[in-house]
Write an enzyme that holds these catalytic residues in place. Structure first.
Site, PDB file in Angstrom:
ATOM      1  CE  LYS A 115      16.337  11.109 -17.953  1.00 26.77           C
ATOM      2  NZ  LYS A 115      15.495   9.947 -18.355  1.00 26.77           N
ATOM      3  CB  THR A 151      16.011  14.199 -14.120  1.00 26.73           C
ATOM      4  OG1 THR A 151      16.637  14.762 -12.974  1.00 26.73           O
ATOM      5  CG2 THR A 151      17.033  14.216 -15.250  1.00 26.73           C
ATOM      6  CG  ASP A 152      15.426  18.033 -10.258  1.00 27.58           C
ATOM      7  OD1 ASP A 152      16.160  17.057 -10.514  1.00 27.58           O
ATOM      8  OD2 ASP A 152      15.170  18.393  -9.087  1.00 27.58           O
ATOM      9  CD  GLU A 153      20.213  14.602 -10.969  1.00 24.50           C
ATOM     10  OE1 GLU A 153      21.368  14.469 -11.381  1.00 24.50           O
ATOM     11  OE2 GLU A 153      19.685  13.816 -10.167  1.00 24.50           O
ATOM     12  CE1 TYR A 167      19.914  10.018 -15.087  1.00 29.07           C
ATOM     13  CE2 TYR A 167      20.158  11.877 -13.579  1.00 29.07           C
ATOM     14  CZ  TYR A 167      19.363  10.932 -14.212  1.00 29.07           C
ATOM     15  OH  TYR A 167      18.004  10.919 -13.972  1.00 29.07           O
TER      16      TYR A 167
HETATM   17  P1  NAD Z   1      16.137   2.843 -12.075  1.00 32.08           P
HETATM   18  O1  NAD Z   1      17.600   2.852 -12.319  1.00 32.08           O
HETATM   19  O2  NAD Z   1      15.608   2.370 -10.760  1.00 32.08           O
HETATM   20  O3  NAD Z   1      15.426   1.934 -13.192  1.00 32.08           O
HETATM   21  C1  NAD Z   1      15.778   1.988 -14.547  1.00 32.08           C
HETATM   22  C2  NAD Z   1      15.113   0.803 -15.249  1.00 32.08           C
HETATM   23  O4  NAD Z   1      15.419   0.910 -16.656  1.00 32.08           O
HETATM   24  C3  NAD Z   1      15.628  -0.553 -14.782  1.00 32.08           C
HETATM   25  O5  NAD Z   1      14.546  -1.456 -14.633  1.00 32.08           O
HETATM   26  C4  NAD Z   1      16.536  -1.013 -15.920  1.00 32.08           C
HETATM   27  O6  NAD Z   1      16.589  -2.423 -16.085  1.00 32.08           O
HETATM   28  C5  NAD Z   1      15.849  -0.353 -17.118  1.00 32.08           C
HETATM   29  N1  NAD Z   1      16.782  -0.144 -18.246  1.00 32.08           N
HETATM   30  C6  NAD Z   1      18.020   0.428 -18.198  1.00 32.08           C
HETATM   31  N2  NAD Z   1      18.571   0.416 -19.414  1.00 32.08           N
HETATM   32  C7  NAD Z   1      17.668  -0.154 -20.256  1.00 32.08           C
HETATM   33  C8  NAD Z   1      17.658  -0.434 -21.644  1.00 32.08           C
HETATM   34  N3  NAD Z   1      18.714  -0.130 -22.431  1.00 32.08           N
HETATM   35  N4  NAD Z   1      16.557  -1.006 -22.186  1.00 32.08           N
HETATM   36  C9  NAD Z   1      15.493  -1.329 -21.397  1.00 32.08           C
HETATM   37  N5  NAD Z   1      15.454  -1.097 -20.084  1.00 32.08           N
HETATM   38  C10 NAD Z   1      16.528  -0.519 -19.511  1.00 32.08           C
HETATM   39  O7  NAD Z   1      15.659   4.310 -12.407  1.00 32.08           O
HETATM   40  P2  NAD Z   1      14.501   5.195 -11.738  1.00 32.08           P
HETATM   41  O8  NAD Z   1      15.042   5.868 -10.549  1.00 32.08           O
HETATM   42  O9  NAD Z   1      13.267   4.382 -11.638  1.00 32.08           O
HETATM   43  O10 NAD Z   1      14.309   6.305 -12.863  1.00 32.08           O
HETATM   44  C11 NAD Z   1      13.376   6.121 -13.924  1.00 32.08           C
HETATM   45  C12 NAD Z   1      13.386   7.346 -14.807  1.00 32.08           C
HETATM   46  O11 NAD Z   1      13.030   8.501 -14.054  1.00 32.08           O
HETATM   47  C13 NAD Z   1      14.747   7.652 -15.436  1.00 32.08           C
HETATM   48  O12 NAD Z   1      14.542   8.070 -16.769  1.00 32.08           O
HETATM   49  C14 NAD Z   1      15.304   8.781 -14.582  1.00 32.08           C
HETATM   50  O13 NAD Z   1      16.170   9.591 -15.327  1.00 32.08           O
HETATM   51  C15 NAD Z   1      14.024   9.504 -14.200  1.00 32.08           C
HETATM   52  N6  NAD Z   1      14.052  10.248 -12.921  1.00 32.08           N
HETATM   53  C16 NAD Z   1      14.432   9.616 -11.762  1.00 32.08           C
HETATM   54  C17 NAD Z   1      14.394  10.326 -10.562  1.00 32.08           C
HETATM   55  C18 NAD Z   1      14.753   9.653  -9.238  1.00 32.08           C
HETATM   56  O14 NAD Z   1      14.766  10.318  -8.206  1.00 32.08           O
HETATM   57  N7  NAD Z   1      15.013   8.345  -9.206  1.00 32.08           N
HETATM   58  C19 NAD Z   1      13.979  11.654 -10.529  1.00 32.08           C
HETATM   59  C20 NAD Z   1      13.606  12.264 -11.750  1.00 32.08           C
HETATM   60  C21 NAD Z   1      13.638  11.537 -12.917  1.00 32.08           C
HETATM   61  P1  TYD Z   2      21.404  10.341  -5.159  1.00 29.77           P
HETATM   62  O1  TYD Z   2      20.397   9.536  -4.400  1.00 29.77           O
HETATM   63  O2  TYD Z   2      22.509   9.644  -5.874  1.00 29.77           O
HETATM   64  O3  TYD Z   2      20.557  11.267  -6.159  1.00 29.77           O
HETATM   65  P2  TYD Z   2      21.062  12.510  -7.092  1.00 29.77           P
HETATM   66  O4  TYD Z   2      22.529  12.537  -7.125  1.00 29.77           O
HETATM   67  O5  TYD Z   2      20.482  12.125  -8.421  1.00 29.77           O
HETATM   68  O6  TYD Z   2      20.442  13.718  -6.496  1.00 29.77           O
HETATM   69  O7  TYD Z   2      22.065  11.390  -4.165  1.00 29.77           O
HETATM   70  C1  TYD Z   2      21.293  12.319  -3.453  1.00 29.77           C
HETATM   71  C2  TYD Z   2      22.250  13.199  -2.672  1.00 29.77           C
HETATM   72  O8  TYD Z   2      22.905  12.417  -1.664  1.00 29.77           O
HETATM   73  C3  TYD Z   2      23.354  13.789  -3.520  1.00 29.77           C
HETATM   74  O9  TYD Z   2      23.634  15.119  -3.055  1.00 29.77           O
HETATM   75  C4  TYD Z   2      24.554  12.900  -3.247  1.00 29.77           C
HETATM   76  C5  TYD Z   2      24.333  12.459  -1.815  1.00 29.77           C
HETATM   77  N1  TYD Z   2      24.840  11.112  -1.457  1.00 29.77           N
HETATM   78  C6  TYD Z   2      25.677  10.950  -0.351  1.00 29.77           C
HETATM   79  O10 TYD Z   2      25.997  11.908   0.373  1.00 29.77           O
HETATM   80  N2  TYD Z   2      26.106   9.683  -0.047  1.00 29.77           N
HETATM   81  C7  TYD Z   2      25.791   8.598  -0.799  1.00 29.77           C
HETATM   82  O11 TYD Z   2      26.248   7.472  -0.488  1.00 29.77           O
HETATM   83  C8  TYD Z   2      24.932   8.787  -1.929  1.00 29.77           C
HETATM   84  C9  TYD Z   2      24.534   7.620  -2.784  1.00 29.77           C
HETATM   85  C10 TYD Z   2      24.474  10.058  -2.223  1.00 29.77           C
END
Ligand code: NAD
Ligand code: TYD
Length: 342
Positions: A157, A125-127, A153
């Site tokens: 990562k 992630t970019d985080e 988090y």
């Molecule tokens: P999500 O929370 O929707 O899904 C995570 C999945 O992983 C779930 O199906 C969960 O059951 C499974 N999981 C969790 N712990 C596990 C374990 N111990 N063993 C097996 N499975 C397990 O997450 P997401 O938003 O789909 O993110 C997926 C990946 O992409 C993550 O690694 C996250 O860090 C990365 N990512 C997400 C975003 C975003 O905007 N959502 C952006 C950049 C990177």
């Molecule tokens: P989020 O979807 O949790 O992603 P991330 O924190 O990984 O970027 O949040 C996106 C942005 O929205 C973040 O600045 C936090 C804000 N946010 C709110 O203002 N209210 C909310 O209820 C949530 C879940 C997030």
């Protein structure tokens, strides 16, 4: 080839599974997922009908169980999505983030080495870069930006990324890493900003914006993220990190107002609440490297992507209503009950 996809019952992993099954008919996709609160088997209902798809309910930290699956499936590639992914939850209770995101990654890499996997891809992630100031719109995250994390988090990562680098250099693991900005689209769990605001607005519930809503995120439609990972997996260079993002920066408050407008709901639903601890101000990706080296470009403009996303939540009410009527209710009460209205 056979590709193991971990975390495939979650948001991005499931979208990636559908992307692979649609675009690579010759490949077999094997999903490993623990089905935590964020994993939903109903999301994979269509995939489960496909003979090129298999599902195992397993914790990626369970070394013996993971090795058994590798022994049986003999994968050519691994894409590790499985993670605890919500910043707010990591602030409440960091431990599971360290376990899954760091130790789970180690187990997946050990299995990949043991069974001679030809390509291991870590979804990061970019985080991991921390945040950028709001008054420097000229600054972006490049692959050379130092790691500088803010939340448990992002620290977990980043730790995994460092381990991937170490396994590549020390043990010769053929690994790549992608660092993507915020995704949105179908199957996004309703605890995250965009689906939470859509679900709340549709139920005429308050829309809780943290602080002043000035924080900026760089939004990418999930299918564009999937196409980037697919390219890196097949054509990326071992040992490289690729940033993925679409130059689409938006302030949280503007997104929430847009959602209100699209759903015909009043902005009076917006409620400013106590800010997130350590809240990152701005994320912004420079995707020049993946564009230059792999020719990747995002296809979906934010206005179209948001339209499609809202349409999906309108036509898949059962999916998210089931989620928000279950254990999620307790989460919501705990997480938002204590946030004061500002
Ligand atoms: P999500 O929370 O929707 O899904 C995570 C999945 O992983 C779930 O199906 C969960 O059951 C499974 N999981 C969790 N712990 C596990 C374990 N111990 N063993 C097996 N499975 C397990 O997450 P997401 O938003 O789909 O993110 C997926 C990946 O992409 C993550 O690694 C996250 O860090 C990365 N990512 C997400 C975003 C975003 O905007 N959502 C952006 C950049 C990177
Ligand atoms: P989020 O979807 O949790 O992603 P991330 O924190 O990984 O970027 O949040 C996106 C942005 O929205 C973040 O600045 C936090 C804000 N946010 C709110 O203002 N209210 C909310 O209820 C949530 C879940 C997030």
């Amino acid at each position: 080839m056979t590709i193991i996809v971990t975390g495939g019952a979650g948001f991005i992993g499931s979208n990636f599974i559908y992307f692979e099954l649609k675009n690579h008919l010759e490949d077999r996709v094997v999903c490993l997922d623990k089905l935590t609160y964020a994993g939903n088997l109903s999301t994979l209902e269509e995939a489960l009908k496909n003979p090129n798809f298999a599902f195992y309910k397993v914790d990626i930290c369970d070394r013996a169980a993971v090795y058994e699956i590798f022994e049986k499936e003999r994968p050519d590639a691994v894409v590790n999505f499985a993670a605890e992914s919500h910043v707010d939850r990591s602030i409440e209770d960091p431990e599971i983030f360290l376990r899954t995101n760091i130790l789970g990654t180690q187990v997946m890499m050990d299995a990949s080495l043991k069974y001679g996997v030809k390509r291991y891809h870590q979804v990061s992630t970019d985080e991991v870069y921390g945040d950028l100031p709001l008054d420097r719109p000229d600054l972006f995250f490049t692959e050379e930006t130092p790691i500088h994390t803010s939340s448990p988090y992002s620290a977990s990562k980043a730790s995994a990324d460092l381990l991937v680098g170490a396994y590549q250099r020390t043990f010769g693991l053929p690994a790549t890493i992608s660092r993507c900005s915020n995704n949105y689209g179908p199957y996004h769990f309703p605890e995250k900003l965009i689906p939470l605001m859509i679900a709340n607005a549709l139920s005429d519930k308050p829309l809780p914006v943290y602080g002043k809503g000035e924080n900026v995120r760089d939004w990418l439609y999930v299918e564009d993220h999937c196409s980037a990972i697919d390219l890196i997996l097949r054509r990326g260079t071992v040992g490289e990190i690729y940033n993925v993002g679409g130059h689409n920066e938006m302030r949280n408050i503007d997104i929430v107002k847009l959602i209100c407008r699209k759903l015909g709901k009043p902005e009076s639903l917006i409620t400013f609440v106590t800010d997130r601890k350590g809240h990152d101000m701005r994320y912004a990706i420079d995707p020049a490297k993946i564009n230059r080296e792999l020719g990747w470009l995002p296809k979906t403009k934010f206005a179209d992507g948001l339209e499609k996303t809202i349409e999906w939540y309108l036509t898949h009410r059962e999916w998210w209503e089931t989620i928000i009527s279950g254990e999620y209710r307790n989460y919501y009460e705990k997480m938002y009950g204590g946030r004061e209205e500002l």
